[in-house]
Write a protein that holds these residues in place. Structure first.
Motif, PDB file in Angstrom:
ATOM      1  N   ILE A 119     -19.326  15.748  20.825  1.00 33.52           N
ATOM      2  CA  ILE A 119     -19.357  17.121  21.478  1.00 33.52           C
ATOM      3  C   ILE A 119     -18.454  18.113  20.676  1.00 33.52           C
ATOM      4  CG2 ILE A 119     -18.740  18.493  23.482  1.00 33.52           C
ATOM      5  CD1 ILE A 119     -19.934  16.203  25.041  1.00 33.52           C
ATOM      6  N   ARG A 120     -17.255  17.562  20.369  1.00 36.56           N
ATOM      7  CA  ARG A 120     -16.366  18.396  19.450  1.00 36.56           C
ATOM      8  C   ARG A 120     -16.768  18.900  18.024  1.00 36.56           C
ATOM      9  NH1 ARG A 120     -12.515  18.078  15.471  1.00 36.56           N
ATOM     10  NH2 ARG A 120     -13.158  15.810  15.147  1.00 36.56           N
ATOM     11  N   ARG A 121     -17.593  17.740  17.496  1.00 37.90           N
ATOM     12  CA  ARG A 121     -17.914  17.994  16.232  1.00 37.90           C
ATOM     13  C   ARG A 121     -19.053  19.053  16.151  1.00 37.90           C
ATOM     14  NH1 ARG A 121     -18.195  12.432  12.909  1.00 37.90           N
ATOM     15  NH2 ARG A 121     -16.108  11.909  13.077  1.00 37.90           N
ATOM     16  N   ARG A 122     -19.801  19.074  17.379  1.00 38.62           N
ATOM     17  CA  ARG A 122     -21.102  19.871  17.419  1.00 38.62           C
ATOM     18  C   ARG A 122     -20.533  21.382  17.729  1.00 38.62           C
ATOM     19  NH1 ARG A 122     -24.636  18.252  22.461  1.00 38.62           N
ATOM     20  NH2 ARG A 122     -22.990  19.331  23.391  1.00 38.62           N
ATOM     21  N   ARG A 123     -19.732  21.492  18.388  1.00 37.12           N
ATOM     22  CA  ARG A 123     -18.942  22.562  18.631  1.00 37.12           C
ATOM     23  C   ARG A 123     -18.357  23.457  17.409  1.00 37.12           C
ATOM     24  NH1 ARG A 123     -14.096  25.130  20.047  1.00 37.12           N
ATOM     25  NH2 ARG A 123     -13.955  26.647  21.147  1.00 37.12           N
ATOM     26  N   TYR A 126     -21.135  24.537  15.391  1.00 34.64           N
ATOM     27  CA  TYR A 126     -21.865  25.755  15.830  1.00 34.64           C
ATOM     28  C   TYR A 126     -20.899  27.036  15.576  1.00 34.64           C
ATOM     29  CZ  TYR A 126     -23.015  29.388  19.320  1.00 34.64           C
ATOM     30  OH  TYR A 126     -23.278  30.424  19.845  1.00 34.64           O
ATOM     31  N   LEU A 127     -19.528  26.766  15.836  1.00 36.47           N
ATOM     32  CA  LEU A 127     -18.655  27.880  15.241  1.00 36.47           C
ATOM     33  C   LEU A 127     -18.764  28.307  13.937  1.00 36.47           C
ATOM     34  CD1 LEU A 127     -15.595  27.138  17.743  1.00 36.47           C
ATOM     35  CD2 LEU A 127     -17.413  28.740  17.965  1.00 36.47           C
ATOM     36  N   ARG A 128     -18.943  27.346  13.111  1.00 38.43           N
ATOM     37  CA  ARG A 128     -18.681  27.294  11.599  1.00 38.43           C
ATOM     38  C   ARG A 128     -20.357  28.194  11.293  1.00 38.43           C
ATOM     39  NH1 ARG A 128     -18.322  22.119  10.118  1.00 38.43           N
ATOM     40  NH2 ARG A 128     -16.039  22.216  10.578  1.00 38.43           N
ATOM     41  N   ARG A 129     -21.344  27.938  11.800  1.00 37.80           N
ATOM     42  CA  ARG A 129     -22.201  28.565  11.427  1.00 37.80           C
ATOM     43  C   ARG A 129     -22.508  30.253  12.066  1.00 37.80           C
ATOM     44  NH1 ARG A 129     -26.601  23.769  12.727  1.00 37.80           N
ATOM     45  NH2 ARG A 129     -26.407  22.653  11.122  1.00 37.80           N
ATOM     46  N   ARG A 130     -21.723  30.279  13.034  1.00 36.78           N
ATOM     47  CA  ARG A 130     -21.703  31.509  13.673  1.00 36.78           C
ATOM     48  C   ARG A 130     -20.873  32.320  12.861  1.00 36.78           C
ATOM     49  NH1 ARG A 130     -22.964  33.899  18.606  1.00 36.78           N
ATOM     50  NH2 ARG A 130     -21.804  35.928  19.068  1.00 36.78           N
ATOM     51  N   ALA A 131     -19.659  31.795  12.299  1.00 33.61           N
ATOM     52  CA  ALA A 131     -18.984  32.715  11.248  1.00 33.61           C
ATOM     53  C   ALA A 131     -19.573  32.940   9.962  1.00 33.61           C
ATOM     54  CB  ALA A 131     -17.608  31.701  11.198  1.00 33.61           C
TER      55      ALA A 131
END
Length: 143
Positions: A119-123, A126-131
């Motif tokens: 879950i931590r890695r998925r978050r 997600y944040l990296r792709r959004r950035a």
């Protein structure tokens, strides 16, 4: 989980032999968390209940023998699976390879144990792709 190239230096050179000793020597070819046998076809239900042919009864997802057999409705969701054991780090610290730091778990128990890390890695992904989207495409629309 396969060993990532950037983490390979944390594992000892004799990792395959160490893994075999943990899985088949100490654990006897069974998952140390739920007792599923390595490489045998077993009958499973959706909630993790499985049939242990050696004991002649149904076991819970944690490996405890059930007092009552599952109902007819539960038996409608039967599937066959072949558990494969893996040697896993209990505390996610790949630099610690002592006997107490390693466990022989099937895929199901390994995924359950690693769920918070996944879950931590998925978050983070997600944040990296959004950035990256913010960087190259501008701000996201409010709609």
């Amino acid at each position: 989980m396969p060993i990532r190239p950037e983490h390979r230096h944390f594992y000892p050179i004799d990792w395959p032999q160490l893994s075999a000793v943990i899985r088949f020597g100490r654990a006897g070819g069974r998952c140390e968390a739920c007792g599923r046998p390595h490489g045998h076809v077993i009958v499973c239900l959706n909630e993790g209940t499985w049939y242990d042919a050696e004991a002649g009864g149904w076991r819970s997802g944690r490996g405890r023998l059930l007092r009552r057999e599952p109902g007819v409705a539960a038996l409608a969701t039967v599937r066959l699976t072949i558990p494969i054991l893996a040697t896993c780090h209990r505390e996610h610290d790949t630099s610690r390879n002592g006997d107490a730091d390693l466990a022989a778990w099937c895929q199901r128990c390994h995924l359950i144990h690693d769920r918070p890390e996944h879950i931590r890695r998925r978050r983070l992904t997600y944040l990296r792709r959004r950035a990256l989207g913010d960087l190259f495409l501008g701000p996201y629309p409010l709609s």
